[in-house]
Motif scaffolding. Structure first.
Motif, mmCIF file in Angstrom:
data_model
loop_
_atom_site.group_PDB
_atom_site.id
_atom_site.type_symbol
_atom_site.label_atom_id
_atom_site.label_comp_id
_atom_site.label_asym_id
_atom_site.label_seq_id
_atom_site.Cartn_x
_atom_site.Cartn_y
_atom_site.Cartn_z
ATOM 1 N N ALA A 76 0.836 -1.206 0.000
ATOM 2 C CA ALA A 76 0.000 0.000 0.000
ATOM 3 C C ALA A 76 0.874 1.260 0.000
ATOM 4 O O ALA A 76 0.593 2.225 -0.709
ATOM 5 N N LYS A 77 1.942 1.242 0.782
ATOM 6 C CA LYS A 77 2.852 2.391 0.820
ATOM 7 C C LYS A 77 3.510 2.616 -0.536
ATOM 8 O O LYS A 77 3.674 3.758 -0.975
ATOM 9 N N LYS A 78 3.880 1.537 -1.214
ATOM 10 C CA LYS A 78 4.472 1.681 -2.552
ATOM 11 C C LYS A 78 3.466 2.290 -3.522
ATOM 12 O O LYS A 78 3.823 3.133 -4.357
ATOM 13 N N ILE A 83 1.558 7.034 -6.593
ATOM 14 C CA ILE A 83 0.508 8.006 -6.901
ATOM 15 C C ILE A 83 1.002 9.420 -6.619
ATOM 16 O O ILE A 83 0.781 10.339 -7.409
ATOM 17 N N VAL A 84 1.678 9.619 -5.496
ATOM 18 C CA VAL A 84 2.184 10.949 -5.141
ATOM 19 C C VAL A 84 3.209 11.424 -6.167
ATOM 20 O O VAL A 84 3.249 12.612 -6.504
ATOM 21 N N GLN A 85 4.018 10.523 -6.701
ATOM 22 C CA GLN A 85 5.004 10.914 -7.715
ATOM 23 C C GLN A 85 4.337 11.280 -9.032
ATOM 24 O O GLN A 85 4.745 12.228 -9.700
ATOM 25 N N VAL A 86 3.292 10.548 -9.412
ATOM 26 C CA VAL A 86 2.625 10.802 -10.687
ATOM 27 C C VAL A 86 1.666 11.979 -10.596
ATOM 28 O O VAL A 86 1.532 12.757 -11.534
ATOM 29 N N PHE A 87 0.983 12.113 -9.452
ATOM 30 C CA PHE A 87 0.011 13.176 -9.252
ATOM 31 C C PHE A 87 0.415 14.009 -8.046
ATOM 32 O O PHE A 87 -0.210 13.940 -6.984
ATOM 33 N N GLU A 96 -0.808 22.474 1.666
ATOM 34 C CA GLU A 96 -0.882 22.157 3.095
ATOM 35 C C GLU A 96 -1.358 20.735 3.330
ATOM 36 O O GLU A 96 -0.857 20.041 4.201
ATOM 37 N N VAL A 97 -2.317 20.267 2.547
ATOM 38 C CA VAL A 97 -2.827 18.905 2.701
ATOM 39 C C VAL A 97 -1.728 17.908 2.386
ATOM 40 O O VAL A 97 -1.486 16.968 3.139
ATOM 41 N N ALA A 98 -1.033 18.100 1.275
ATOM 42 C CA ALA A 98 0.010 17.159 0.865
ATOM 43 C C ALA A 98 1.125 17.089 1.893
ATOM 44 O O ALA A 98 1.645 16.014 2.178
ATOM 45 N N MET A 99 1.468 18.216 2.473
ATOM 46 C CA MET A 99 2.557 18.235 3.436
ATOM 47 C C MET A 99 2.141 17.633 4.775
ATOM 48 O O MET A 99 2.976 17.167 5.528
#
Length: 109
Positions: A76-78, A83-87, A96-99
């Motif tokens: 799940a972490k992978k 997803i975070v790298q692509v989007f 603020e949400v992402a951080m």
């Protein structure tokens, strides 16, 4: 609106695929490996192969119950990292949400 849904699930597969993360264009069918007849979901699918499956749905259910949660969470972490790298969520609205997201505590359902 022209929004796309990315469905994420774990699944059983061949022994040689355990640990793989498979990405497809198209829907996935949650619960199919354990005999559930649920509606398909998603325009795109991400599936983590968490253990070996068989043709016997009752055995597959037992296999899933015996699958280590730590292994499922590592996959799940992978998926989250991919997803975070692509989007990336680093624009003015979502910065603020992402951080503030603790990806170690994020649970994919």
């Amino acid at each position: 609106r022209n929004k796309k849904i990315i469905a994420i699930d774990s699944c059983l597969g061949p022994t040689t695929s355990i640990g793989n993360i498979e990405v497809y264009a198209g829907s996935l069918y949650p619960g199919a490996g354990v005999g559930k007849n649920l509606s398909s979901i998603g325009d795109y699918s991400i599936m983590a192969v968490v253990n070996a499956g068989t043709q016997d749905e009752s055995i597959n259910y037992q296999v899933l119950q015996c699958t280590r949660l730590s292994f499922v969470m590592s996959l799940a972490k992978k998926i989250v990292n991919g997803i975070v790298q692509v989007f990336p969520l680093y624009d003015n609205v979502f910065n603020e949400v992402a951080m503030s997201v603790d990806y170690d505590e994020l649970l994919l359902v």
